[in-house]
Design a protein around this motif. Structure first.
Motif, PDB file in Angstrom:
ATOM      1  N   ILE A   5       0.923  -1.069  -0.083  1.00  0.00           N
ATOM      2  CA  ILE A   5       0.000   0.096  -0.116  1.00  0.00           C
ATOM      3  C   ILE A   5       1.003   1.325   0.054  1.00  0.00           C
ATOM      4  CG2 ILE A   5      -0.175  -0.100   2.467  1.00  0.00           C
ATOM      5  CD1 ILE A   5      -2.966   1.196   2.328  1.00  0.00           C
ATOM      6  N   LEU A  22      -9.296   0.578   5.674  1.00  0.00           N
ATOM      7  CA  LEU A  22      -7.900   1.474   5.552  1.00  0.00           C
ATOM      8  C   LEU A  22      -7.757   2.174   6.937  1.00  0.00           C
ATOM      9  CD1 LEU A  22      -5.577   2.503   3.752  1.00  0.00           C
ATOM     10  CD2 LEU A  22      -7.414   4.364   3.142  1.00  0.00           C
ATOM     11  N   VAL A  25      -5.739  -0.158   8.955  1.00  0.00           N
ATOM     12  CA  VAL A  25      -4.622  -0.466   8.465  1.00  0.00           C
ATOM     13  C   VAL A  25      -3.449   0.848   8.630  1.00  0.00           C
ATOM     14  CG1 VAL A  25      -3.311  -0.596   6.337  1.00  0.00           C
ATOM     15  CG2 VAL A  25      -5.311  -1.873   6.602  1.00  0.00           C
ATOM     16  N   LEU A  63      -8.948  -2.067   2.308  1.00  0.00           N
ATOM     17  CA  LEU A  63      -7.914  -2.056   1.963  1.00  0.00           C
ATOM     18  C   LEU A  63      -7.834  -2.351   0.157  1.00  0.00           C
ATOM     19  CD1 LEU A  63      -4.962  -2.141   2.171  1.00  0.00           C
ATOM     20  CD2 LEU A  63      -5.022  -4.299   3.197  1.00  0.00           C
TER      21      LEU A  63
END
Length: 153
Positions: A5, A22, A25, A63
């Motif tokens: 990412i 996200l 993350v 994600l």
């Protein structure tokens, strides 16, 4: 399985399932805690990030949806627009508790990137889904106008 990412200009390998939001993350896997958890349903704006320069809510963004895209968090903002927004925020003493401010600032930067001289109505529309528990909406609007002035000069 590690997934790559791109966040704040750097590629990171993260061990996370495709459906992990996200927000988590960024906070848990990357340790970037400026992005906040507010509501978990994309209604408050505390979790806002920029994805390819566009404002997105990270609490419901999986994600898998940001592969091959550039994610920018509050920690990664740079440039004239953010400098102007930060200066205006300080000058007008916008922040009260501060919890929502990373989302507010990201939304303001995104607005000014699209519209360098927004009207009150355009500011209100752009900032509409960013909630402030302290009710500093008038100061936020004034600060966006001030940031626009600073960008012009």
């Amino acid at each position: 399985m590690a997934r790559e990412i791109r966040v704040n200009g750097k590629v990171h390998a993260v061990e996370a399932p495709d459906d992990k939001p996200l927000l988590w993350v960024v906070r848990e896997d990357l340790g970037l805690t400026g992005t906040k958890f507010g509501c978990g349903v994309s209604a408050c704006g505390a979790c806002s990030v920029l994805v390819d320069g566009r404002l997105r809510r990270s609490c419901t963004l999986e994600l898998s949806r940001v592969r091959d895209r550039e994610v920018t968090t509050i920690e990664g903002l740079a440039g004239a627009a953010v400098a102007s927004v930060q200066r205006a925020w300080r000058e007008l003493d916008v922040v009260q508790c501060g919890y929502c401010q990373s989302g507010q600032i990201l939304a303001a930067v995104a607005l000014l990137a699209e519209n360098p001289s927004p009207s009150d109505a355009e500011i209100d529309a752009a900032m509409d889904r960013n909630l402030c528990r302290c009710g500093t909406y008038q100061r936020i609007r004034a600060a966006i106008h001030r940031a626009a002035e600073l960008l012009e000069s």
